[in-house]
Write a protein that holds these residues in place. Structure first.
Motif, PDB file in Angstrom:
ATOM      1  N   MET A  76     -33.231 -11.924  -9.200  1.00 13.46           N
ATOM      2  CA  MET A  76     -33.127 -12.163  -7.770  1.00 13.46           C
ATOM      3  C   MET A  76     -33.204 -10.813  -7.071  1.00 13.46           C
ATOM      4  SD  MET A  76     -30.163 -13.997  -5.469  1.00 13.46           S
ATOM      5  CE  MET A  76     -28.926 -12.725  -5.657  1.00 13.46           C
ATOM      6  N   ALA A  77     -33.888 -10.788  -5.930  1.00 14.50           N
ATOM      7  CA  ALA A  77     -33.982  -9.549  -5.158  1.00 14.50           C
ATOM      8  C   ALA A  77     -34.000  -9.872  -3.672  1.00 14.50           C
ATOM      9  CB  ALA A  77     -35.244  -8.773  -5.531  1.00 14.50           C
ATOM     10  N   VAL A  78     -33.435  -8.960  -2.904  1.00 13.04           N
ATOM     11  CA  VAL A  78     -33.461  -9.040  -1.442  1.00 13.04           C
ATOM     12  C   VAL A  78     -33.929  -7.685  -0.944  1.00 13.04           C
ATOM     13  CG1 VAL A  78     -32.062  -9.338   0.644  1.00 13.04           C
ATOM     14  CG2 VAL A  78     -31.623 -10.768  -1.357  1.00 13.04           C
ATOM     15  N   LEU A  79     -34.790  -7.711   0.055  1.00 13.06           N
ATOM     16  CA  LEU A  79     -35.281  -6.485   0.676  1.00 13.06           C
ATOM     17  C   LEU A  79     -34.085  -5.594   1.034  1.00 13.06           C
ATOM     18  CD1 LEU A  79     -38.123  -5.448   1.510  1.00 13.06           C
ATOM     19  CD2 LEU A  79     -37.643  -6.342   3.785  1.00 13.06           C
ATOM     20  N   PRO A  80     -34.073  -4.328   0.627  1.00 13.04           N
ATOM     21  CA  PRO A  80     -32.897  -3.477   0.865  1.00 13.04           C
ATOM     22  C   PRO A  80     -32.406  -3.475   2.314  1.00 13.04           C
ATOM     23  CG  PRO A  80     -34.380  -2.378  -0.642  1.00 13.04           C
ATOM     24  CD  PRO A  80     -35.093  -3.627  -0.168  1.00 13.04           C
ATOM     25  N   SER A  81     -33.299  -3.475   3.275  1.00 13.20           N
ATOM     26  CA  SER A  81     -32.879  -3.458   4.683  1.00 13.20           C
ATOM     27  C   SER A  81     -32.244  -4.770   5.120  1.00 13.20           C
ATOM     28  CB  SER A  81     -34.079  -3.153   5.583  1.00 13.20           C
ATOM     29  OG  SER A  81     -35.057  -4.166   5.475  1.00 13.20           O
ATOM     30  N   ARG A  82     -32.334  -5.808   4.286  1.00 12.43           N
ATOM     31  CA  ARG A  82     -31.784  -7.126   4.632  1.00 12.43           C
ATOM     32  C   ARG A  82     -30.643  -7.553   3.717  1.00 12.43           C
ATOM     33  NH1 ARG A  82     -34.632 -10.509   7.741  1.00 12.43           N
ATOM     34  NH2 ARG A  82     -32.552 -11.410   7.912  1.00 12.43           N
ATOM     35  N   GLN A  83     -30.214  -6.648   2.824  1.00 14.23           N
ATOM     36  CA  GLN A  83     -29.107  -6.982   1.934  1.00 14.23           C
ATOM     37  C   GLN A  83     -27.804  -7.085   2.719  1.00 14.23           C
ATOM     38  OE1 GLN A  83     -29.273  -4.120  -1.280  1.00 14.23           O
ATOM     39  NE2 GLN A  83     -31.177  -4.991  -2.068  1.00 14.23           N
ATOM     40  N   LYS A  84     -26.876  -7.830   2.148  1.00 14.21           N
ATOM     41  CA  LYS A  84     -25.544  -8.063   2.735  1.00 14.21           C
ATOM     42  C   LYS A  84     -25.626  -8.865   4.034  1.00 14.21           C
ATOM     43  CE  LYS A  84     -23.291  -4.610   0.174  1.00 14.21           C
ATOM     44  NZ  LYS A  84     -23.359  -5.208  -1.118  1.00 14.21           N
ATOM     45  N   GLN A  85     -26.668  -9.718   4.138  1.00 17.89           N
ATOM     46  CA  GLN A  85     -26.824 -10.583   5.307  1.00 17.89           C
ATOM     47  C   GLN A  85     -26.853 -12.061   4.916  1.00 17.89           C
ATOM     48  OE1 GLN A  85     -30.179  -9.297   7.711  1.00 17.89           O
ATOM     49  NE2 GLN A  85     -29.596  -7.157   7.512  1.00 17.89           N
ATOM     50  N   GLY A  86     -26.489 -12.357   3.675  1.00 17.58           N
ATOM     51  CA  GLY A  86     -26.403 -13.738   3.220  1.00 17.58           C
ATOM     52  C   GLY A  86     -27.681 -14.320   2.637  1.00 17.58           C
ATOM     53  N   ILE A  87     -28.739 -13.537   2.555  1.00 16.50           N
ATOM     54  CA  ILE A  87     -30.004 -14.051   2.032  1.00 16.50           C
ATOM     55  C   ILE A  87     -29.875 -14.429   0.566  1.00 16.50           C
ATOM     56  CG2 ILE A  87     -32.406 -13.447   1.512  1.00 16.50           C
ATOM     57  CD1 ILE A  87     -32.320 -11.750   4.143  1.00 16.50           C
ATOM     58  N   GLY A  88     -29.307 -13.555  -0.247  1.00 14.42           N
ATOM     59  CA  GLY A  88     -29.131 -13.859  -1.668  1.00 14.42           C
ATOM     60  C   GLY A  88     -28.273 -15.100  -1.860  1.00 14.42           C
ATOM     61  N   SER A  89     -27.209 -15.224  -1.094  1.00 12.68           N
ATOM     62  CA  SER A  89     -26.338 -16.403  -1.198  1.00 12.68           C
ATOM     63  C   SER A  89     -27.085 -17.677  -0.854  1.00 12.68           C
ATOM     64  CB  SER A  89     -25.128 -16.246  -0.271  1.00 12.68           C
ATOM     65  OG  SER A  89     -24.311 -15.188  -0.709  1.00 12.68           O
ATOM     66  N   LYS A  90     -27.908 -17.621   0.165  1.00 13.83           N
ATOM     67  CA  LYS A  90     -28.677 -18.814   0.552  1.00 13.83           C
ATOM     68  C   LYS A  90     -29.707 -19.168  -0.506  1.00 13.83           C
ATOM     69  CE  LYS A  90     -27.772 -18.526   5.371  1.00 13.83           C
ATOM     70  NZ  LYS A  90     -27.955 -18.014   6.631  1.00 13.83           N
ATOM     71  N   LEU A  91     -30.327 -18.168  -1.104  1.00 10.14           N
ATOM     72  CA  LEU A  91     -31.293 -18.431  -2.179  1.00 10.14           C
ATOM     73  C   LEU A  91     -30.601 -19.080  -3.378  1.00 10.14           C
ATOM     74  CD1 LEU A  91     -33.408 -15.162  -1.991  1.00 10.14           C
ATOM     75  CD2 LEU A  91     -34.319 -17.484  -1.753  1.00 10.14           C
ATOM     76  N   ILE A  92     -29.443 -18.565  -3.744  1.00  6.64           N
ATOM     77  CA  ILE A  92     -28.703 -19.127  -4.878  1.00  6.64           C
ATOM     78  C   ILE A  92     -28.293 -20.565  -4.580  1.00  6.64           C
ATOM     79  CG2 ILE A  92     -26.550 -18.989  -6.216  1.00  6.64           C
ATOM     80  CD1 ILE A  92     -26.789 -15.888  -5.880  1.00  6.64           C
ATOM     81  N   THR A  93     -27.702 -20.782  -3.414  1.00  4.47           N
ATOM     82  CA  THR A  93     -27.237 -22.116  -3.050  1.00  4.47           C
ATOM     83  C   THR A  93     -28.382 -23.123  -3.055  1.00  4.47           C
ATOM     84  OG1 THR A  93     -25.440 -21.166  -1.749  1.00  4.47           O
ATOM     85  CG2 THR A  93     -26.043 -23.445  -1.269  1.00  4.47           C
ATOM     86  N   ARG A  94     -29.511 -22.763  -2.453  1.00  2.00           N
ATOM     87  CA  ARG A  94     -30.655 -23.680  -2.422  1.00  2.00           C
ATOM     88  C   ARG A  94     -31.203 -23.900  -3.830  1.00  2.00           C
ATOM     89  NH1 ARG A  94     -34.591 -24.722   1.446  1.00  2.00           N
ATOM     90  NH2 ARG A  94     -32.819 -24.625   2.869  1.00  2.00           N
ATOM     91  N   GLY A  95     -31.324 -22.822  -4.601  1.00  2.00           N
ATOM     92  CA  GLY A  95     -31.833 -22.956  -5.967  1.00  2.00           C
ATOM     93  C   GLY A  95     -30.967 -23.858  -6.825  1.00  2.00           C
ATOM     94  N   LEU A  96     -29.652 -23.713  -6.716  1.00  2.00           N
ATOM     95  CA  LEU A  96     -28.744 -24.556  -7.489  1.00  2.00           C
ATOM     96  C   LEU A  96     -28.865 -26.019  -7.068  1.00  2.00           C
ATOM     97  CD1 LEU A  96     -25.563 -22.288  -7.605  1.00  2.00           C
ATOM     98  CD2 LEU A  96     -27.210 -22.702  -9.455  1.00  2.00           C
ATOM     99  N   ARG A  97     -29.017 -26.250  -5.773  1.00  2.00           N
ATOM    100  CA  ARG A  97     -29.157 -27.619  -5.267  1.00  2.00           C
ATOM    101  C   ARG A  97     -30.448 -28.257  -5.797  1.00  2.00           C
ATOM    102  NH1 ARG A  97     -29.672 -28.176   0.843  1.00  2.00           N
ATOM    103  NH2 ARG A  97     -28.849 -26.124   0.501  1.00  2.00           N
ATOM    104  N   ILE A  98     -31.545 -27.507  -5.747  1.00  2.00           N
ATOM    105  CA  ILE A  98     -32.822 -28.022  -6.249  1.00  2.00           C
ATOM    106  C   ILE A  98     -32.729 -28.281  -7.755  1.00  2.00           C
ATOM    107  CG2 ILE A  98     -35.255 -27.452  -6.652  1.00  2.00           C
ATOM    108  CD1 ILE A  98     -35.140 -25.876  -3.962  1.00  2.00           C
ATOM    109  N   ALA A  99     -32.135 -27.340  -8.485  1.00  2.00           N
ATOM    110  CA  ALA A  99     -31.992 -27.498  -9.940  1.00  2.00           C
ATOM    111  C   ALA A  99     -31.236 -28.775 -10.271  1.00  2.00           C
ATOM    112  CB  ALA A  99     -31.281 -26.286 -10.536  1.00  2.00           C
ATOM    113  N   LYS A 100     -30.182 -29.032  -9.539  1.00  2.00           N
ATOM    114  CA  LYS A 100     -29.385 -30.239  -9.779  1.00  2.00           C
ATOM    115  C   LYS A 100     -30.211 -31.489  -9.500  1.00  2.00           C
ATOM    116  CE  LYS A 100     -24.944 -32.352  -8.846  1.00  2.00           C
ATOM    117  NZ  LYS A 100     -23.637 -32.205  -8.219  1.00  2.00           N
ATOM    118  N   THR A 101     -30.967 -31.499  -8.402  1.00  2.00           N
ATOM    119  CA  THR A 101     -31.783 -32.680  -8.090  1.00  2.00           C
ATOM    120  C   THR A 101     -32.905 -32.877  -9.117  1.00  2.00           C
ATOM    121  OG1 THR A 101     -33.304 -31.527  -6.591  1.00  2.00           O
ATOM    122  CG2 THR A 101     -31.326 -32.511  -5.610  1.00  2.00           C
ATOM    123  N   MET A 102     -33.310 -31.797  -9.772  1.00  2.00           N
ATOM    124  CA  MET A 102     -34.331 -31.898 -10.824  1.00  2.00           C
ATOM    125  C   MET A 102     -33.748 -32.375 -12.152  1.00  2.00           C
ATOM    126  SD  MET A 102     -36.562 -28.444 -10.089  1.00  2.00           S
ATOM    127  CE  MET A 102     -37.811 -28.800 -11.338  1.00  2.00           C
TER     128      MET A 102
END
Length: 166
Positions: A76-102
């Motif tokens: 997982m990676a987030v653009l350095p200028s955008r880190q600590k803004q919740g992007i990684g958390s949103k990617l994880i949350t969405r990915g886990l949700r999709i994985a579960k539905t799959m």
């Protein structure tokens, strides 16, 4: 912010994103190798896009714990200028949700022990799950997407994507 499945035109941008985030190309090369391997799941290669700019990426790959199917969250990676803004958390949350539905039942991660528990990850040794080589116990975590998915599944992670070089 929009989280969506990666498309072919994203690939060079994702590569650059990993180069910026990790200040070298190793993780970018890993993503490209996984993308061409048997463990790749196109629906679980997600990007975060803000105003036509990709600011984050996450990838989940198929693995096995003993004979049981599982997922690995990495990288997982987030653009350095955008880190600590919740992007990684949103990617994880969405990915886990999709994985579960799959229909995936569990996920492992090797990562920051102060970050991943907020998503429900716990030390993998709770279930007797071990990594293919020595890693810090606190950094190797697992998550049940379905309650009881890891009960009785102890053993070594096997069939780790060869692209990781493990």
């Amino acid at each position: 912010m929009t989280i969506r499945k990666e498309i072919p035109s994203d690939i060079p941008i994702i590569y650059k994103l990993y180069e910026f985030a990790f200040e070298q190309a190793n993780e970018a090369e890993l993503v490209n190798r996984i993308r061409t391997g048997k463990s790749f799941i196109p629906d679980l290669s997600l990007v975060n896009q803000d105003d036509n700019q990709i600011t984050g990426h996450i990838l989940f790959s198929k693995i096995k714990i003993g004979e049981d199917d599982c997922l690995s969250l990495a990288p997982m990676a987030v653009l350095p200028s955008r880190q600590k803004q919740g992007i990684g958390s949103k990617l994880i949350t969405r990915g886990l949700r999709i994985a579960k539905t799959m229909g995936f039942r569990s996920v492992i991660v090797l990562g920051d022990e102060s970050f991943y528990p907020r998503f429900g990850f716990q030390k993998a040794n709770k279930w007797g799950i071990t990594f293919p080589f020595d890693v810090p116990e606190e950094a190797f975590m697992a998550l049940e997407l379905m309650e009881g998915a890891l009960k009785g599944k102890s053993g070594k992670v096997v069939a780790y994507p060869v692209e990781f070089g493990i």
